[in-house]
Design an enzyme around this catalytic site. Structure first.
Site, short mmCIF file in Angstrom:
data_model
loop_
_atom_site.label_atom_id
_atom_site.label_comp_id
_atom_site.label_asym_id
_atom_site.label_seq_id
_atom_site.Cartn_x
_atom_site.Cartn_y
_atom_site.Cartn_z
N HIS A 135 1.58 4.71 -2.99
CA HIS A 135 2.09 5.99 -3.08
C HIS A 135 2.85 6.50 -4.03
CE1 HIS A 135 -1.43 6.53 -0.21
NE2 HIS A 135 -0.73 5.81 0.68
N GLU B 241 -5.86 7.41 -1.03
CA GLU B 241 -5.54 5.71 0.02
C GLU B 241 -6.56 4.86 -1.09
OE1 GLU B 241 -3.63 5.08 2.51
OE2 GLU B 241 -3.02 6.85 2.48
N HIS C 45 0.92 -1.15 0.00
CA HIS C 45 0.28 0.10 -0.55
C HIS C 45 0.17 1.59 0.21
CE1 HIS C 45 -2.93 2.97 1.47
NE2 HIS C 45 -2.37 3.07 2.73
N GLU C 46 1.41 1.51 0.79
CA GLU C 46 3.09 2.34 1.26
C GLU C 46 3.89 2.95 -0.68
OE1 GLU C 46 2.75 5.07 3.31
OE2 GLU C 46 1.11 3.62 4.43
#
Length: 465
Positions: free
Chosen positions: A331, A407, A327-328
Site C-alpha cells: 500500500h 487490496e 501486503h501492507e
C-alpha cells in the site's frame, strides 16, 4: 430555492428511508447466505475444518441479526428526532443552558459547543445498551471479548472525554473560520482541515492510541530482523517497530503502519503473532504466581503439560507475518495511502465550496424547524448529513470499489516479493482466527466490503503465479 420547507423535509426523510430499505435488502441477502451455506467451499476443502466453518457461520449470523435490530432502532430514532423537532429542541436547550451561564444568543460558538456536548451525552447513552450487548453477549459468546466490565467502563469514559476534547474545539474553530473568512472562507477552512489532518495523524498514534492500548517495541529476534530486511529491500524508511497488546480488548488481529517521510512505524497486534511472548509486566505476574504455587501444585501441572497435547495458538508464523507486512507495505509502495488522502482533501474542498453556495438558503433551516435563524453548525449538519446524503452514498460505494482494487494490487505486490503461498496461508489463518465466513452474497459484498472476500483474493493470487 423554489421548494417549500415541507417538501424539502419530506424529500430528505423519504431518501433516508429509501437508503435504509436498500441496506436492509442487502442485509437480508447476506443473512440468507449465512442460513443456507452449510458446506465448506471447494477451494477450502481440507484447509478449513467443518467445525470452524460452522462456528464462523453462526458468529456472522449472530452479528447480522444484531445489526438488523440495531439498524431498525437507529432508523426509527433518527426519524422521530427529525419529525418531532428534536434538533431545534436540543439547540434551544443548549441556548437556555448557556444563557444561565451568562451568554446571550449572540455567542453562537458557545451555544454550538453546548449543543455538541448535549448531543454527545444523548448519543452515548442511547447507543450504550447496544454496545454492551455487542461486546458482552455477541463477542463474548463467540470467544472474542477480553474486556471486563470495569475495563469497558473505563474505556468508554476515556473515549467520551477524548472525543469531546478534540471535536468541540475543532468545530468551534471551523465556525470561527467560516464567519471570519468572508466570501472565500472555504479556502481557509480547507487549509485548516489539511493541517489538522496531518497533525492528528501524527499525534494520534504517538499520544492518543497509547491511552487505550500498550505499545511495546518488538523484541529482538528472528522476526524483527526479517521485518527490517523486508523494509530495507523496498526502501521503506522503518523508524520503529511496535507490538500493541490488543488482546486485552479483543482476540481480533491486525497490522498497520503510520508516519511521514522517514519516520515510519509498523504496528503488529499481539494477536497476529503466533506464540507471542507476553509483556514484561505479565511475565512478572506469571513469575509471582509461579512462586506462590506449592510443590505439589507444580508437580501436578507438570504432569498435565506432559500428558496432554497443547493446541496450536492463534496467529501467524514468522513467514506469514512477513507476507502480511509485504501486503501492507505494498500500500505504501503503490502510494495508496497518499491517493486516499488526496481524494479526501479534494472532496473536502468541494464539499465546503458547495456548502458556501447553500449556507444562506433559509429554506434549509426552515425545513428543520429553525425559523428566522441560521446557525452555522446547524447549516453544516443539514447540508453535510442530509442534503449530501445521496452524494455520500455514491462516494462511499466508489471508495469501496477503489479500496478493493488497492487490496488486489497490494496482494500482487506481495506476490512479486515471492510471498504468495505464505500470504495465502496467512489469509486463511486470519479468516479462521477472526471467524470470517468465506461465502458472501456478491451484491452485499460489492456494496460493503472494502476488502475483497477471501475466496476472491485466493483466486487472484493463484492467477498471478
Amino acid at each position: 430555492m423554489d421548494i417549500s420547507p415541507e417538501s424539502l423535509f419530506n424529500s430528505i426523510v423519504a431518501f433516508i428511508w429509501l437508503a435504509y430499505i436498500w441496506e436492509t435488502y442487502l442485509s437480508f441477502r447476506q443473512i440468507n447466505v449465512y442460513k443456507t451455506a452449510t458446506t465448506v467451499p471447494a477451494p477450502l476443502a481440507g484447509i478449513l475444518k467443518k467445525e470452524t466453518f460452522e462456528k464462523a457461520r453462526l458468529y456472522q449470523l449472530d452479528k447480522s441479526n444484531f445489526g438488523m435490530w440495531s439498524g431498525i432502532y437507529s432508523q426509527i430514532e433518527t426519524t422521530l428526532i427529525l419529525v418531532l423537532g428534536g434538533i431545534p429542541w436540543l439547540w434551544n436547550t443548549a441556548g437556555n443552558a448557556t444563557a444561565r451561564l451568562g451568554y446571550s444568543p449572540e455567542y453562537e460558538i458557545t451555544q454550538t459547543c453546548m449543543f455538541l456536548l448535549l448531543a454527545s451525552v444523548y448519543s452515548t447513552f442511547s447507543s450504550l445498551p447496544w454496545s454492551v450487548y455487542s461486546t458482552f453477549v455477541i463477542e463474548e459468546r463467540h470467544g472474542f471479548n477480553k474486556q471486563t466490565p470495569g475495563f469497558y467502563a473505563k474505556d468508554q469514559v476515556k473515549k467520551f472525554v477524548l472525543t469531546q476534547a478534540i471535536s468541540i474545539p475543532l468545530i468551534a474553530c471551523l465556525i470561527y473560520i467560516i464567519k471570519w473568512g468572508g466570501e472565500y472562507f472555504f479556502v481557509y477552512v480547507w487549509i485548516f482541515i489539511v493541517i489538522f489532518t496531518l497533525v492528528f495523524m501524527t499525534v494520534y498514534a504517538d499520544y492518543i492510541a497509547p491511552l487505550f492500548d500498550k505499545y511495546t517495541p518488538l523484541p529482538e529476534g528472528e522476526l524483527r530482523c526479517k521485518i527490517e530486511e523486508l523494509a530495507k529491500s523496498i526502501d521503506f524508511p522503518l523508524y520503529k517497530l511496535y507490538v500493541v497488546e490488543g488482546s486485552k480488548r479483543s482476540s481480533h488481529s491486525n497490522a498497520y503502519f503510520y508516519g511521514f517521510y522517514k519516520n515510519k512505524r509498523i504496528v503488529l497486534f499481539d494477536t497476529l503473532l503466533e506464540n507471542y511472548e507476553p509483556s514484561d509486566k505479565k511475565q512478572e505476574e506469571a513469575e509471582n504466581e509461579e512462586e506462590e504455587k506449592t510443590d505439589d501444585e507444580k508437580e501436578l501441572l507438570e504432569e498435565k503439560n506432559t500428558s496432554e497435547d497443547k493446541p496450536r495458538g492463534k496467529g501467524c508464523n514468522n513467514e506469514e507475518v512477513l507476507a502480511v507486512l509485504a501486503h501492507e507495505l505494498g500500500h505504501w509502495k503503490l502510494n495508496h495511502t497518499l491517493k486516499n488522502i488526496l481524494i479526501f482533501q479534494v472532496n473536502t474542498f468541494l464539499n465546503f465550496f458547495i456548502f458556501g453556495l447553500l449556507m444562506d438558503k433559509q429554506v434549509l433551516y426552515d425545513a428543520f424547524g429553525f425559523y428566522n435563524i441560521s446557525p452555522t453548525f446547524i447549516g453544516l449538519m443539514i447540508i453535510f448529513q442530509f442534503i449530501f446524503h445521496p452524494y455520500n452514498e455514491l462516494l462511499s460505494f466508489l471508495m469501496t470499489r477503489l479500496s478493493r482494487r488497492f487490496e488486489f494490487q497490494a496482494d500482487a505486490f506481495a506476490k512479486a516479493l515471492k510471498r504468495t503461498e505464505f500470504l495465502k496461508s496467512a489469509l486463511v489463518k486470519l479468516n479462521v482466527d477472526n471467524l470470517g465466513f468465506p461465502v458472501d452474497d456478491w451484491l452485499y459484498s460489492s456494496w460493503h466490503y472494502s476488502h475483497p472476500p477471501l475466496l476472491e483474493r485466493l483466486k487472484a493470487l493463484g492467477k498471478t503465479e
